[in-house]
Every structure is written in C-alpha cells, then in structure tokens.
Design a protein around this motif. Structure first.
Motif, mmCIF file in Angstrom:
data_model
loop_
_atom_site.group_PDB
_atom_site.id
_atom_site.type_symbol
_atom_site.label_atom_id
_atom_site.label_comp_id
_atom_site.label_asym_id
_atom_site.label_seq_id
_atom_site.Cartn_x
_atom_site.Cartn_y
_atom_site.Cartn_z
ATOM 1 N N GLY A 159 0.809 -1.220 0.000
ATOM 2 C CA GLY A 159 0.000 0.000 0.000
ATOM 3 C C GLY A 159 0.840 1.266 0.000
ATOM 4 N N LEU A 160 2.112 1.138 -0.370
ATOM 5 C CA LEU A 160 3.096 2.238 -0.345
ATOM 6 C C LEU A 160 3.214 2.837 1.055
ATOM 7 C CD1 LEU A 160 2.450 4.065 -3.722
ATOM 8 C CD2 LEU A 160 3.704 1.958 -3.265
ATOM 9 N N GLN A 161 2.876 2.057 2.070
ATOM 10 C CA GLN A 161 2.965 2.562 3.442
ATOM 11 C C GLN A 161 4.278 2.168 4.085
ATOM 12 O OE1 GLN A 161 -0.791 1.304 5.297
ATOM 13 N NE2 GLN A 161 -1.468 3.364 4.837
ATOM 14 N N ASP A 162 5.108 1.452 3.371
ATOM 15 C CA ASP A 162 6.397 1.076 3.939
ATOM 16 C C ASP A 162 7.489 1.790 3.164
ATOM 17 O OD1 ASP A 162 8.511 -0.659 5.226
ATOM 18 O OD2 ASP A 162 6.668 -1.569 5.966
ATOM 19 N N ASP A 163 8.754 1.651 3.604
ATOM 20 C CA ASP A 163 9.828 2.273 2.840
ATOM 21 C C ASP A 163 10.476 1.269 1.901
ATOM 22 O OD1 ASP A 163 10.579 1.091 5.187
ATOM 23 O OD2 ASP A 163 11.753 2.783 5.922
ATOM 24 N N ALA A 164 9.848 0.130 1.718
ATOM 25 C CA ALA A 164 10.391 -0.885 0.827
ATOM 26 C C ALA A 164 9.242 -1.714 0.279
ATOM 27 C CB ALA A 164 11.363 -1.776 1.588
ATOM 28 N N ALA A 165 9.529 -2.439 -0.785
ATOM 29 C CA ALA A 165 8.562 -3.382 -1.336
ATOM 30 C C ALA A 165 9.135 -4.771 -1.128
ATOM 31 C CB ALA A 165 8.367 -3.122 -2.828
ATOM 32 N N VAL A 166 8.267 -5.763 -1.023
ATOM 33 C CA VAL A 166 8.761 -7.129 -0.818
ATOM 34 C C VAL A 166 8.074 -8.060 -1.808
ATOM 35 C CG1 VAL A 166 7.092 -7.597 1.041
ATOM 36 C CG2 VAL A 166 9.202 -8.936 0.895
ATOM 37 N N LEU A 167 8.855 -8.926 -2.408
ATOM 38 C CA LEU A 167 8.359 -9.828 -3.444
ATOM 39 C C LEU A 167 8.771 -11.251 -3.098
ATOM 40 C CD1 LEU A 167 7.341 -10.409 -6.411
ATOM 41 C CD2 LEU A 167 9.698 -9.977 -7.133
ATOM 42 N N SER A 168 7.796 -12.154 -3.083
ATOM 43 C CA SER A 168 8.119 -13.580 -2.930
ATOM 44 C C SER A 168 8.234 -14.166 -4.324
ATOM 45 C CB SER A 168 7.004 -14.308 -2.174
ATOM 46 O OG SER A 168 6.880 -13.771 -0.888
ATOM 47 N N PRO A 169 9.466 -14.424 -4.777
ATOM 48 C CA PRO A 169 9.636 -14.883 -6.161
ATOM 49 C C PRO A 169 8.973 -16.244 -6.384
ATOM 50 C CG PRO A 169 11.735 -14.231 -5.167
ATOM 51 C CD PRO A 169 10.743 -14.314 -4.059
ATOM 52 N N GLU A 170 8.414 -16.418 -7.577
ATOM 53 C CA GLU A 170 7.789 -17.683 -7.922
ATOM 54 C C GLU A 170 8.890 -18.716 -8.195
ATOM 55 O OE1 GLU A 170 4.380 -19.084 -11.154
ATOM 56 O OE2 GLU A 170 4.923 -16.972 -10.989
ATOM 57 N N PRO A 171 8.827 -19.870 -7.555
ATOM 58 C CA PRO A 171 9.874 -20.880 -7.801
ATOM 59 C C PRO A 171 9.918 -21.258 -9.281
ATOM 60 C CG PRO A 171 8.481 -21.521 -5.931
ATOM 61 C CD PRO A 171 7.831 -20.331 -6.573
ATOM 62 N N GLY A 172 11.118 -21.503 -9.777
ATOM 63 C CA GLY A 172 11.264 -21.910 -11.173
ATOM 64 C C GLY A 172 11.387 -20.749 -12.143
ATOM 65 N N TYR A 173 11.400 -19.531 -11.604
ATOM 66 C CA TYR A 173 11.507 -18.355 -12.468
ATOM 67 C C TYR A 173 12.701 -17.487 -12.062
ATOM 68 C CZ TYR A 173 6.986 -19.370 -14.493
ATOM 69 O OH TYR A 173 5.961 -19.964 -15.168
ATOM 70 N N ASP A 174 13.322 -16.884 -13.053
ATOM 71 C CA ASP A 174 14.307 -15.835 -12.805
ATOM 72 C C ASP A 174 13.608 -14.484 -12.888
ATOM 73 O OD1 ASP A 174 16.355 -17.656 -12.629
ATOM 74 O OD2 ASP A 174 17.057 -17.352 -14.689
ATOM 75 N N LEU A 175 14.180 -13.501 -12.214
ATOM 76 C CA LEU A 175 13.659 -12.136 -12.324
ATOM 77 C C LEU A 175 14.504 -11.344 -13.304
ATOM 78 C CD1 LEU A 175 12.860 -11.451 -8.583
ATOM 79 C CD2 LEU A 175 11.252 -11.942 -10.423
ATOM 80 N N VAL A 176 13.845 -10.512 -14.083
ATOM 81 C CA VAL A 176 14.524 -9.691 -15.079
ATOM 82 C C VAL A 176 14.262 -8.228 -14.724
ATOM 83 C CG1 VAL A 176 14.618 -9.083 -17.534
ATOM 84 C CG2 VAL A 176 14.245 -11.463 -16.840
ATOM 85 N N PHE A 177 15.315 -7.415 -14.725
ATOM 86 C CA PHE A 177 15.203 -6.002 -14.359
ATOM 87 C C PHE A 177 15.586 -5.119 -15.527
ATOM 88 C CE2 PHE A 177 16.382 -8.418 -10.598
ATOM 89 C CZ PHE A 177 15.421 -8.015 -9.681
ATOM 90 N N THR A 178 14.782 -4.110 -15.797
ATOM 91 C CA THR A 178 15.161 -3.111 -16.791
ATOM 92 C C THR A 178 14.857 -1.737 -16.207
ATOM 93 O OG1 THR A 178 13.056 -2.739 -17.910
ATOM 94 C CG2 THR A 178 14.304 -4.667 -18.581
ATOM 95 N N LYS A 179 15.570 -0.746 -16.699
ATOM 96 C CA LYS A 179 15.431 0.594 -16.140
ATOM 97 C C LYS A 179 15.540 1.592 -17.271
ATOM 98 C CE LYS A 179 16.929 2.997 -12.080
ATOM 99 N NZ LYS A 179 17.658 2.958 -10.842
#
Lengths: 331, 331
Positions: A21-41
């Motif tokens: 809810g944007l009420q924290d100073d960070a976000a948290v993600l539980s990655p789905e098993p079997g997947y890599d995360l890809v980041f672009t900016k």
C-alpha cells in the motif's frame, strides 16, 4: 499538499501487495519458484525524451511502454515496477492524477503493479524513471550474446514511426506535409509505443538473441553483433515501414536518405531477434496467428559490423548508425 | 566519449553475473529459494540532496548508503542494485571514474553488485537514483505496521549528525564555531552515513516494526504510528546524540531548540525499531557485542501521534515534525 499525501492519494491505488500500500519504505516480493527475475530501467527527461511542459498520462504511458519493450525483448512477463519522480515544485495535483491514470491504464493492459518508488522535487527538468521487474522461466532469458553465424534476423512491427512520432510531437517542419490522420498516427506512435508483448512466448522458444529498438535499428543490431562476435547483413528493402512511413519516405527528395534516417533514429520500441534458419516457418505462423507482423531483414555473418545492403547486393554507406548520448546530436 | 564507452569503461567492472557485464539491456537474477526480495529506491538531486557542482565518489557513497539504511531497517541483506544517472553533458571522464570508485568501495564493504541501469543527459541538475535489491528469509521482512501498544522504541547510533553534516557541507554559519576536527566529523556523517547493517539479524529476530531515519526522527516515527495505528511517547533526554551533537546543542542559546532541530532534520540514516518489552536485555547484549550503540527512547501507547516528553513527563510542543517535499522548507 505534501509528498506523502500526494503519494497516498494517487499512487497507492496502483500498488500491488508487494508495495504494501506504499505505506512502507520498501517493497517485498516472494519470487515464484522456477523463475528468474529480469530487471530493466529507463529514464525520460523533459526536453530530451519528451517535450517540455508535459507531465500527464502520455508521459506515464510512454515511460512504462519504453520499459516494457525491454522486457518483451528478454522474453519476460512484467510483474511490477518502482517509480522515481523528480518533479518541479509547481506541479499541480491534476497533473499527478492524470499521470497516475496513464500508469493505471498500462498496468491493466499488461497486468502488473506498482511496487514502490520515491518522489523528489527539482528545479530542473522533470525526470521520470521506472525500474520494471519481470520474470522468465529459470535460465531462459534471451540475451544479446546468443546469435550465431547463419542465424536469420527479424524485427517486429514497423521501423521509423518512432522518428516520425518525434518529428510530429516536436512540430518539426519535416512532417508538416502529412495529413491530419497521418500526423495523429505519428503522435500515437510516439506516446504509445506498442511493445510486442504477445510475441514473448515465441521469442522464448525460438530467439537465439534479442534486444529492443530504442537507439535505432542499426545501432541496436550492432550491440548484438558486438557481444555475439559476428556481423550482420541487413537488406534495406526488407526493413518493414508502416504505410505512413512509406508515404513519408516516398515524398522526400531522397527516399534513400529518408529511410536511412528512419533506421537510425530509434524510439521504435520494437524487438529485433535472431533465430536458426529452420525456425522461419514457425515464426511466420506465430506472427500471422497473433496478427502481429514479424519480418525477416537479414542474416548473421562472419564479421563485426552491421552492413546495409541494397537490392543489387551492394553495401550502402551509413555515416551514423544511431543515437548516442553525450555527443553532437540533439533531440 | 559516448554513453556506451563510458559505461563499458567505468561501470562494467562493478557488475555482478546478474548484470551480464552490462552488455545486455536487462539484468537477470535467479532468486535464492526460501528468500523474499526487498526493493528500495532513493534519489539524490544536485542542489537538493547534495551541494551543487559535486559528482564524485562522495555522491556515489552517499547514494548507496542512504539506500542501504532502508534495507538495514527491513532486515534485508543487499545483493545488487540498478543505477540511473541523469548527467550534464559537460561531465568529465575523471568524474565518472571517481564516482565509480565510490560505488566500488561501498559495494565491497557490504558485498553486493551492480546489476544494470541507464544513463541520460540533462540540462538541469545532476540526478542519481539507485534501486537496491536485498533479500530476507521468506515472510520475515520487518514492516512499519507491526508495532504494538506497549512495545519499546529504539534507535541505532546517534541522531542529529545528519543535520550538522548538512549545515557543515552547506557552509552554514550555524556550524562555524565547531573545531576543524568536529567539522570533519560532520562532513563525514553527511557523505558517509553508516547504515547499521550488522544489526540486521538482531532486527529480523526481535523488531516488531522498523524504518530508517531519513525525513527526521519524529517524522519517521510518525509513519510507524500511522500504519501501526498507535501513538508513541518519546523521551527527549533519551534520544542519543554524538559527542559533537551534544557539544553543538550545548553551546546554542536554546539547547532545547537545537535538540528539536536535530530530531526533526533527518538525513541520519539510522534505524528506528520497536520490540516487545521483554526483548530489552537481548537487544542490549547484541548491541554491546557488536559495539554498535542501540538506545531505548520511548514506548508505544494508545493514540495516533508522536508525543515528545521532557524529564518531568510534560509534553514538549513540536511545531514541525520533519522534512516535507513540495512545501516551504528548502535544503
């Protein structure tokens, strides 16, 4: 209105569970098993990547869409993003609201959420940055360095509408002669690039290397050449142009010059990729099944550069292959 | 020198495997099973968050360190980051090199890598943004909303050196009277905030809520109050000041005024957290074992606000609890 109220009002409804809810100073993600995360900016600077004075849903859409094309090129499904806004103090609530509407629209089109971000004030141009997070099955992200000699080179959609969009939005005399309908088409190409996300699964299955077209077709092909250690022969006549693009190039004194401009200007946000030659029929089938054009434009060869070839097989000299920051060009 | 060469020369050596040598347009991360990923994002604007004209290893260190304090507060171990640079065209290679050295230093101190990012040119102030990625055991991230009435409130390190650092770096007359040694201490506090990363495991085990101190001690405590739905009583005399801070406040006409300034100014990048009252002895033991001071400064109570309390138990009125963007304050 203070920063926190601004974020609460307009951005919190865009946040997924990861954004708390944007009420924290960070976000948290539980990655789905079997997947890599890809980041672009990708970052857009007022007066450089969009015209001065804009901060509205168009800017929001463009920001997310130019990042989505990176994910599409990597075969990744978007899941969320972090947003950084550097805004002038005079920004108005209705502008933030309009900007948030643009974000919301793209989020719902491609099914991903806001994870978090930060907002600062600046006395310079507005600068907006998004970090997109996507996922791919483990080990399957399509890199730039996987092209092999003999692979065929493909591009999605049409090339050159990015240039026409920029010229139109910048009210450059170059596009004055276009009809109002054609000008609308160009403006839309600028503000709403269409990353070929539906081709993601096809790319994951068949592409040996891929990248998006942001700095210019030839420049982005060269990045694949550089890291895949090969050259490319590109047939200029095979590079797909839109109806508007063909019309624009056709009415210029030098159609060749116009085409060279279109394939070096960038901002197309289509995907270039390479495949083994035996994948041709399945690529074509996928493409027609989805109604998304994909065009074969050349071949990977021994060498280290992109060569542009005309219909008679002769090389066409290209003085400047793409947009480079910190150099002479402006836009 | 073009953008690509610049990135190749200075940034590629900072990249981990996830960054693919910065030769791709995306980074890829295989998440460790059993861990959640934590994302934080902080932006520094030249002339707002650091003085005009700087772009060097100090700016790089400050950028990463202000983001690391967010991760520390969440109990997260840093693993990588994405970097966005909006730089004036006149930026010099030696400045980029110096900036990269600052990144490298902090990366090796805290053991994390560059995943990727982007660089654009701007005709406004330099703007640098980092998106840090950390991990925590699944489900264990410490949020802001977990404080309970009766919990004790703690802060790491000292509060107020952020203010003195800012005043010193801005060459404000307020810190003219400090000795050269004290001024160096303040400058270091500004450019090299020390996020209490070694306390991470302790926070994971014992903190019910936590946040970092970036907008000011009281303002950041209020964010915990708001989302935990409670109030806090903070004993002003218990708020830890450094030796320099105590000296500075002691020599002012009104020591109370000075202290109020210190606890509302922000930029401390320490961590505030709450714990069940029975955790007091273990917190103290952890703290002395690591040689990192942790101080109990108050208690969570029924209510919705932070109340500042003097030694006689009376409330001290606080006109403005912290730094707010888009409002009257400048810095």
């Amino acid at each position: 209105m203070d920063e926190f109220e601004l974020i609460r009002s307009y951005m919190a409804p865009l946040a997924g569970g990861e954004g708390l809810g944007l009420q924290d100073d960070a976000a948290v993600l539980s990655p789905e098993p079997g997947y890599d995360l890809v980041f672009t900016k990708d970052t857009l600077v007022e007066g450089v990547h969009f015209p001065e004075g804009y901060f509205d849903q168009d800017v929001a859409q463009r920001l997310l869409r130019v990042n989505l094309s990176d994910l599409a090129a990597k075969g990744a499904k978007p899941i969320g993003y972090l947003l950084s806004l550097a805004l002038p103090k005079a920004i108005q609530p209705y502008q933030i609201s309009d900007f948030a509407n643009g974000l919301k629209h793209v989020q719902s089109l491609y099914d991903f959420k806001l994870f978090g971000g930060d907002t600062v004030s600046t006395n310079g141009p507005t600068i907006v940055t998004a970090t997109l997070i996507g996922n791919v099955p483990s080990g399957k992200m399509i890199k730039r360095n996987g092209a092999r000699i003999g692979d065929e080179i493909w591009v999605t959609g049409a090339i050159g509408d990015g240039l026409l969009g920029l010229l139109t939005v910048m009210e450059d005399a170059e596009t004055d002669s276009l009809s109002p309908e054609f000008r609308s088409f160009c403006e839309l190409a600028y503000w709403r690039p269409q990353p070929p996300m539906p081709l993601r699964q096809m790319l994951l299955n068949w592409a040996s290397a891929s990248a998006d077209v942001s700095d210019g077709l030839l420049a982005d092909l060269e990045t694949i050449c550089r890291v895949s250690h090969l050259g490319m022969d590109i047939n200029l006549e095979d590079v797909p142009l839109s109806a508007v693009g063909r019309h624009w190039a056709g009415q210029k004194l030098s159609t060749l010059e116009a085409k060279l401009q279109m394939i070096t200007a960038g901002d197309d946000y289509q995907v270039i990729f390479t495949t083994s030659p035996d994948a041709g029929s399945v690529i074509t089938a996928f493409s027609s099944d989805l109604g998304l054009p994909v065009t074969r434009i050349g071949k990977c060869v021994a060498g280290s550069d992109v060569r542009l070839i005309d219909q008679s097989g002769q090389e066409i000299p290209v003085p400047n292959k793409g947009y480079v920051h910190f150099q002479e060009k402006t836009r």
